[in-house]
Scaffold this motif. Structure first.
Motif, PDB file in Angstrom:
ATOM      1  N   ILE A 194      -1.016  10.563 138.160  1.00  0.00           N
ATOM      2  CA  ILE A 194      -1.847   9.927 137.133  1.00  0.00           C
ATOM      3  C   ILE A 194      -2.474  10.955 136.194  1.00  0.00           C
ATOM      4  O   ILE A 194      -2.584  10.716 134.985  1.00  0.00           O
ATOM      5  N   TRP A 195      -2.876  12.117 136.714  1.00  0.00           N
ATOM      6  CA  TRP A 195      -3.469  13.116 135.821  1.00  0.00           C
ATOM      7  C   TRP A 195      -2.430  13.690 134.858  1.00  0.00           C
ATOM      8  O   TRP A 195      -2.748  13.993 133.698  1.00  0.00           O
ATOM      9  N   THR A 196      -1.190  13.831 135.325  1.00  0.00           N
ATOM     10  CA  THR A 196      -0.142  14.308 134.421  1.00  0.00           C
ATOM     11  C   THR A 196       0.167  13.248 133.370  1.00  0.00           C
ATOM     12  O   THR A 196       0.368  13.561 132.188  1.00  0.00           O
ATOM     13  N   ALA A 197       0.189  11.978 133.793  1.00  0.00           N
ATOM     14  CA  ALA A 197       0.402  10.889 132.833  1.00  0.00           C
ATOM     15  C   ALA A 197      -0.726  10.852 131.810  1.00  0.00           C
ATOM     16  O   ALA A 197      -0.490  10.633 130.612  1.00  0.00           O
ATOM     17  N   TYR A 198      -1.956  11.083 132.267  1.00  0.00           N
ATOM     18  CA  TYR A 198      -3.101  11.117 131.345  1.00  0.00           C
ATOM     19  C   TYR A 198      -2.942  12.249 130.328  1.00  0.00           C
ATOM     20  O   TYR A 198      -3.140  12.059 129.126  1.00  0.00           O
ATOM     21  N   ARG A 199      -2.559  13.412 130.811  1.00  0.00           N
ATOM     22  CA  ARG A 199      -2.358  14.561 129.917  1.00  0.00           C
ATOM     23  C   ARG A 199      -1.309  14.264 128.858  1.00  0.00           C
ATOM     24  O   ARG A 199      -1.428  14.691 127.702  1.00  0.00           O
ATOM     25  N   GLU A 200      -0.288  13.503 129.245  1.00  0.00           N
ATOM     26  CA  GLU A 200       0.814  13.198 128.334  1.00  0.00           C
ATOM     27  C   GLU A 200       0.546  11.971 127.465  1.00  0.00           C
ATOM     28  O   GLU A 200       1.443  11.493 126.776  1.00  0.00           O
ATOM     29  N   GLY A 201      -0.674  11.439 127.510  1.00  0.00           N
ATOM     30  CA  GLY A 201      -1.059  10.370 126.602  1.00  0.00           C
ATOM     31  C   GLY A 201      -0.722   8.967 127.048  1.00  0.00           C
ATOM     32  O   GLY A 201      -0.679   8.044 126.224  1.00  0.00           O
ATOM     33  N   ALA A 202      -0.515   8.764 128.353  1.00  0.00           N
ATOM     34  CA  ALA A 202      -0.135   7.436 128.840  1.00  0.00           C
ATOM     35  C   ALA A 202      -1.218   6.393 128.623  1.00  0.00           C
ATOM     36  O   ALA A 202      -0.921   5.197 128.538  1.00  0.00           O
ATOM     37  N   PHE A 203      -2.469   6.830 128.529  1.00  0.00           N
ATOM     38  CA  PHE A 203      -3.574   5.886 128.391  1.00  0.00           C
ATOM     39  C   PHE A 203      -4.173   5.929 126.993  1.00  0.00           C
ATOM     40  O   PHE A 203      -5.374   5.686 126.801  1.00  0.00           O
ATOM     41  N   CYS A 204      -3.319   6.254 126.031  1.00  0.00           N
ATOM     42  CA  CYS A 204      -3.702   6.266 124.610  1.00  0.00           C
ATOM     43  C   CYS A 204      -4.890   7.194 124.392  1.00  0.00           C
ATOM     44  O   CYS A 204      -4.836   8.348 124.765  1.00  0.00           O
ATOM     45  N   THR A 205      -5.969   6.664 123.834  1.00  0.00           N
ATOM     46  CA  THR A 205      -7.111   7.521 123.514  1.00  0.00           C
ATOM     47  C   THR A 205      -8.217   7.441 124.560  1.00  0.00           C
ATOM     48  O   THR A 205      -9.347   7.863 124.308  1.00  0.00           O
ATOM     49  N   SER A 206      -7.911   6.890 125.740  1.00  0.00           N
ATOM     50  CA  SER A 206      -8.929   6.784 126.788  1.00  0.00           C
ATOM     51  C   SER A 206      -9.456   8.162 127.176  1.00  0.00           C
ATOM     52  O   SER A 206      -8.679   9.116 127.296  1.00  0.00           O
ATOM     53  N   PRO A 207     -10.778   8.280 127.376  1.00  0.00           N
ATOM     54  CA  PRO A 207     -11.294   9.516 127.970  1.00  0.00           C
ATOM     55  C   PRO A 207     -10.820   9.603 129.416  1.00  0.00           C
ATOM     56  O   PRO A 207     -10.244   8.649 129.949  1.00  0.00           O
TER      57      PRO A 207
END
Length: 226
Positions: A115-128
């Motif tokens: 999930i942290w790698t997905a977050y880094r790659e923009g999976a959650f759009c502009t979410s903090p």
């Protein structure tokens, strides 16, 4: 805590009555739902902190991953398209402690990396950055409390693992998940089946892994106050 044991026992009886291949104590692991009481309590506390219950999901909780398409979490909080929190709840009761310890630790570490790698790659759009929580319940029994020998075939293990019981190993694991910033908070509970009807049905062996600290940090993030 009483709900946890009641659901577990009911799952075992139902599975044995059906005569499925997944009999005995294993059915209480693969059947799911044992942690529903914890889920309800966490939701209750979040709504008391001002979170709209409509923003809390216990179904449709799949979030995109990087190494796999999606991963289902136990609780997900999404507000106005922003991923606020994702929580994983796990338990281990009455089965092979060695195999299950390895499975649980590998699963938790892999989930965090994904999930942290997905977050880094923009999976959650502009979410903090979301708040990630990990809650683990372990059965209090001789097998979980007894010292365990380590295999040191070629190199020595870290000193804290020598002679550590599975209860101690899980405590160390939960603490390291937080210190290595894989999860924002972790909660570790040891539950005694024989005392399930009393107020002494569980213990929290470490202050830094207590339910109070876990929930207060969650509420500060999603609700803005404790």
């Amino acid at each position: 805590m009483k709900t946890f044991w009641q659901i577990r026992d009911r799952q075992i009886k139902d599975q044995e009555r059906r005569g499925g291949s997944d009999q005995g104590a294993r059915s209480a692991v693969t059947g799911g739902k044992q942690m529903d009481g914890f889920v309800r309590k966490i939701i209750e506390l979040m709504t008391a902190s001002g979170v709209d219950e409509g923003n809390i999901y216990t179904k449709k909780t799949h979030l995109p991953g990087f190494f796999r398409p999606v991963k289902g979490w136990d609780i997900v909080v999404v507000v106005d398209g922003v991923l606020m929190a994702a929580i994983e709840l796990k338990s281990q009761v009455g089965l092979s402690f060695g195999n299950n310890f390895n499975n649980r630790t590998e699963e938790a570490m892999g989930t965090a990396l994904d999930i942290w790698t997905a977050y880094r790659e923009g999976a959650f759009c502009t979410s903090p950055a979301p708040w990630l929580g990990y809650l683990f319940l372990l059965e209090d029994c001789p097998e979980s409390r007894s010292p365990v020998r380590t295999q040191e075939t070629h190199f020595p293990v870290f000193e804290e693992f020598r002679g550590a019981s599975y209860a101690k190993r899980y405590e160390l694991f939960c603490r390291k998940l937080v210190r290595e910033r894989q999860y924002n908070a972790a909660c570790f509970i040891i539950a005694d089946r024989e005392k399930s009807n009393s107020f002494e049905s569980y213990i929290e062996p470490a202050d830094d892994l207590s339910a109070d600290l876990f929930l207060s940090q969650l509420n500060r993030h999603v609700g803005g106050r404790e």
